[in-house]
Design an enzyme around this catalytic site. Structure first.
Site, PDB file in Angstrom:
ATOM      1  N   CYS A  63      29.923   8.943   2.185  1.00  6.26           N
ATOM      2  CA  CYS A  63      28.847   7.797   2.980  1.00  6.26           C
ATOM      3  C   CYS A  63      28.920   6.399   1.464  1.00  6.26           C
ATOM      4  CB  CYS A  63      27.762   8.192   3.744  1.00  6.26           C
ATOM      5  SG  CYS A  63      27.139   7.150   4.183  1.00  6.26           S
ATOM      6  N   ASP A  87      33.463  23.275  32.141  1.00  6.56           N
ATOM      7  CA  ASP A  87      34.107  22.367  31.888  1.00  6.56           C
ATOM      8  C   ASP A  87      34.723  21.717  31.356  1.00  6.56           C
ATOM      9  OD1 ASP A  87      34.360  19.034  32.326  1.00  6.56           O
ATOM     10  OD2 ASP A  87      32.630  19.616  30.620  1.00  6.56           O
TER      11      ASP A  87
END
Length: 449
Positions: free
Chosen positions: A228, A357
């Site tokens: 990060c 799905d």
């Protein structure tokens, strides 16, 4: 052992014997029967074992098989669930197959469905948890990736002294502090280069400050040497590292782990991660690195639906399970590198075990396939219309395209495809159905076992 447990185990073993003697086998029913008679029977069955729980979205079955293979360099008594029946009934069924009178250390290496980790850990205390990866998968069952990880953590918290052996390239496995000792494995085979993952990749937010993660190395999806730029969150130190890919083909990979060269007789960068996990577990249990590498390099036995090669008449059929966007995309990236002519069949089902799905098929980059040199493409399965539409959008021309909803017709069509080699990509229940057909026609032995 209580009388109730004794009755449950006897009934389970008897049903297992009957199913394998007179039918095509069965892994779930014996465990389901034993659990119906004694819901706590797993505690009795597993009490003498050091248990390794292998879980995550992709790679559980092959990681389990490779871990067992590597551990056999040192241990002779290893119980496992090779068929991929990874819920509590299947795991209970695996213990029902244990042979009596085994001497020496007894290990159980168990592929475990993510949502079943806390269920299993009510009755057993694992010595190690192996975490492969977490990607978006069957959202009707698991929800988002963070929900899936929470299910796994709920089980890990029941065994705070167990060692976690985790994929260090997956940011999610470094997102929450746990009391367990933790070992990380990962890739370190590229020069550092500032980069970011594609914008539609899952799991790219820093868990500390929600800034978008950056990478110095990236293998695929959100896996790599992440950090990060806004806070201190970064990939942890790796104990076991893949430092070089020597050679890759659609059917094999040669690479180096901690100075040991391994040739895995199954293709795909994602499968290098599976071998790396197995190497890490074997080292944790005291297997010498050279011995582990040698075992992993031995010609692999067939693993149910995982690049399983089947002779169908004059055709060589490679059967590959696909079940979610990241796994599908990695398979597509692998087969497109095949330099020899091949045909393609894609079988899509949408049952509970597949995930109901089917929108995930649109995230796989079918457009990257070299359709100009794939002379025949087949869409099949219960949801053949969905996958047929996806393939047409990807660019398959009508003169080399066919739709066959019936499996008998699928097999007949494959036998007449114009190439010697055919890749069959299939969802979980489609793999089961196809293998049952192949078993009944004598092309393979058994159904799942």
């Amino acid at each position: 052992m209580s009388l109730r447990s004794s009755i449950a185990i006897t009934a389970g073993k008897s049903s297992y014997w009957f199913l394998h003697k007179f039918r095509h086998g069965g892994t779930s029913f014996p465990g389901k029967l034993a659990l119906a008679l004694d819901p706590k029977v797993l505690r009795t069955l597993a009490k003498d074992y050091d248990i390794v729980v292998i879980t995550g979205t992709n790679g559980k079955t092959l990681t389990t098989a490779l871990t067992v293979k590597a551990l056999k360099a040192k241990y002779t008594q290893i119980l496992t669930n090779p068929s991929g029946s990874n819920m509590i009934q299947g795991i209970t069924g695996a213990f029902l197959t244990a042979q009596k009178g085994a001497n020496g250390k007894k290990l159980a290496v168990l592929e475990t469905d993510e949502a079943n980790v806390p269920i299993i850990c009510q009755y057993v205390t694992p010595k190690a948890f192996v975490l492969t990866n977490i990607f978006r998968d069957q959202m009707d069952r698991y929800g988002e990736i963070y929900t899936t990880y929470d299910k796994i953590i709920a089980g890990i918290k029941m065994a705070p002294e167990a060692t976690i052996i985790a994929n260090g390239d997956a940011p999610i496995f470094n997102s929450k502090k746990l009391p367990n000792p933790t070992i990380y494995y990962g890739f370190n085979n590229q020069p550092d280069q500032e980069q970011m993952a594609p914008a539609n990749t899952d799991g790219l937010l820093c868990p500390k400050c929600q800034h978008i993660l950056h990478y110095k190395q990236r293998s695929y999806s959100n896996l790599g040497k992440y950090y990060c730029p806004n806070c201190s969150f970064a990939r942890p130190e790796l104990t076991y590292q893949m430092t070089q890919i020597v050679d890759q083909t659609p059917a094999s990979s040669t690479f180096v782990i901690n100075g040991q060269e391994v040739t895995l007789h199954i293709g795909g960068t994602y499968n290098i991660y599976n071998a790396l996990a197995a190497f890490s577990v074997a080292s944790f249990f005291g297997v010498e690195p050279q011995a582990s590498a040698q075992m992993l390099s031995d010609k692999d036995e067939k693993v149910f639906g995982r690049q399983e090669v089947i002779r169908l008449g004059e055709k060589e059929v490679t059967l590959i399970l696909v079940k979610n966007p990241v796994g599908l995309d990695q398979v597509l990236q692998m087969i497109k590198t095949d330099q020899e002519p091949f045909s393609l069949a894609v079988l899509l089902n949408a049952n509970y075990a597949d995930g109901i799905d089917t929108s995930w098929i649109w995230d796989g980059r079918f457009e990257d396939l070299p359709f100009a040199r794939i002379p025949a493409v087949l869409a099949g399965g219960e949801r053949y219309k969905d996958i047929a539409f996806r393939l047409r959008v990807a660019g398959v021309s009508e003169d080399r395209f066919a739709e066959r909803p019936d499996l008998d017709d699928v097999l007949a069509y494959i036998k007449h495809m114009p190439t010697d080699h055919v890749y069959v990509l299939a969802t979980y229940t489609a793999v089961l159905q196809l293998r049952e057909k192949l078993a009944n026609e004598g092309y393979i032995e058994g159904g799942m076992d």
